[in-house]
Motif scaffolding. Structure first.
Motif, short mmCIF file in Angstrom:
data_model
loop_
_atom_site.label_atom_id
_atom_site.label_comp_id
_atom_site.label_asym_id
_atom_site.label_seq_id
_atom_site.Cartn_x
_atom_site.Cartn_y
_atom_site.Cartn_z
N UNK A 75 0.79 -1.23 0.00
CA UNK A 75 0.00 0.00 0.00
C UNK A 75 0.82 1.27 0.00
N UNK A 76 2.15 1.17 -0.02
CA UNK A 76 3.01 2.35 0.00
C UNK A 76 2.97 3.04 -1.37
N UNK A 77 2.50 4.28 -1.41
CA UNK A 77 2.34 4.97 -2.69
C UNK A 77 3.26 6.17 -2.84
N UNK A 78 3.95 6.56 -1.78
CA UNK A 78 4.95 7.62 -1.87
C UNK A 78 5.94 7.43 -0.73
N UNK A 79 7.23 7.49 -1.05
CA UNK A 79 8.27 7.31 -0.02
C UNK A 79 9.43 8.24 -0.33
N UNK A 80 9.45 9.36 0.36
CA UNK A 80 10.58 10.27 0.29
C UNK A 80 11.54 9.83 1.38
N UNK A 81 12.69 9.31 0.99
CA UNK A 81 13.62 8.76 1.97
C UNK A 81 14.88 9.60 2.03
N UNK A 82 15.87 9.08 2.73
CA UNK A 82 16.98 9.93 3.15
C UNK A 82 18.11 10.09 2.14
N UNK A 83 17.95 9.61 0.92
CA UNK A 83 18.99 9.82 -0.09
C UNK A 83 19.12 11.30 -0.40
N UNK A 84 20.33 11.77 -0.76
CA UNK A 84 20.50 13.19 -1.08
C UNK A 84 19.61 13.62 -2.24
N UNK A 85 19.03 14.80 -2.17
CA UNK A 85 18.20 15.28 -3.29
C UNK A 85 19.08 15.63 -4.49
N UNK A 86 18.44 15.71 -5.64
CA UNK A 86 19.12 16.15 -6.86
C UNK A 86 18.64 17.55 -7.17
N UNK A 87 19.46 18.54 -6.92
CA UNK A 87 19.02 19.92 -7.08
C UNK A 87 17.88 20.22 -6.13
N UNK A 88 16.75 20.64 -6.68
CA UNK A 88 15.57 20.94 -5.85
C UNK A 88 14.57 19.79 -5.85
N UNK A 89 14.99 18.61 -6.32
CA UNK A 89 14.09 17.45 -6.41
C UNK A 89 14.47 16.39 -5.40
N UNK A 90 13.49 15.95 -4.62
CA UNK A 90 13.66 14.85 -3.67
C UNK A 90 12.93 13.66 -4.28
#
Length: 249
Positions: A28-43
């Motif tokens: 059921x996981x539909x979004x997971x923002x995790x701890x990897x470094x972002x790319x520019x302004x994108x996580x």
């Protein structure tokens, strides 16, 4: 007793004393923002349904497994793509059952998570889902014609890591702090996707439809998850345990 028989009977002890870290619940996981470094302004969303935009240049640190730092003045995180398609059913009869959870380190009061009907904060459909008051009370709710029915915790300290979130079954909202329920509220959720809007989430953004604060929140954000169902208490505890070592808990 033969040595071979003795060894066979005692092998299960290796499993009993296992120190393996449980994996994050994926059903059921539909979004997971995790701890990897972002790319520019994108996580990047690890699931692939909705990356997030880092508004007004928040900073990244690799400490505690990695986190985004928000200044409490104008910085926030916003999911970029609507999650409507990931909710079961057809509007206006999509399921309202859902769960959201965030690892965060608030340093002052403000809105921790809000749901947005478009990728613009504090406009059209918008309401606070989790916020922390100046006295350390943490409130949890979803829009049900108001935010009156809510769960509010006892006072908690600023400058500490918390795993905060709620599950909503369709009738009952259950709030959690660090894997433990802090109360329930009975309500009939009115979701943006069943009212002609999209489903986005903002982290740390101001929100005029709130539970007493409404301001930007200065905080660190370690990760954020959205599920299209209500997690069980056991699943919430599993998710807490899967990452608590990153935060010294």
């Amino acid at each position: 007793m033969p040595l071979s028989t003795f060894s066979s009977q005692h092998r299960p002890l290796n499993r009993i004393f296992s120190t393996a870290v449980p994996a994050l619940v994926s059903s059921g996981l539909i979004c997971h923002l995790k701890t990897a470094p972002p790319t520019g302004s994108t996580w990047t969303d690890d699931v692939g349904n909705s990356n997030a935009t880092l508004a007004n240049s928040p900073t990244y640190s690799s400490s505690n497994g990695g986190y985004i730092s928000l200044n409490g003045s104008n910085q926030y995180v916003m999911t970029s793509t609507s999650l409507n398609a990931q909710i079961s059913g057809t509007s206006p009869n999509k399921s309202t059952a859902q769960s959201i959870f965030i690892w965060c380190y608030p340093t002052e009061q403000g809105v921790i998570v809000s749901e947005i009907g478009q990728a613009v904060i504090n406009s059209a459909w918008h309401d606070s889902n989790i916020e922390m008051s100046s006295s350390g009370l943490i409130s949890f709710s979803v829009w049900h014609g108001s935010l009156v029915n809510r769960v509010t915790s006892t006072s908690r300290s600023f400058n500490a890591w918390y795993h905060l979130g709620w599950t909503y079954s369709g009738t009952t909202l259950t709030a959690y702090i660090n894997g433990v329920s802090v109360g329930t509220a009975t309500l009939t959720r009115q979701a943006p996707f069943n009212n002609g809007f999209n489903l986005h989430y903002a982290l740390g953004a101001e929100d005029g439809t709130n539970m007493g604060e409404g301001s930007f929140c200065a905080m660190r954000v370690g990760s954020f998850q959205v599920y299209n169902r209500a997690l069980t208490a056991e699943e919430v505890a599993t998710n807490f345990n899967s990452n608590k070592s990153n935060y010294g808990l």
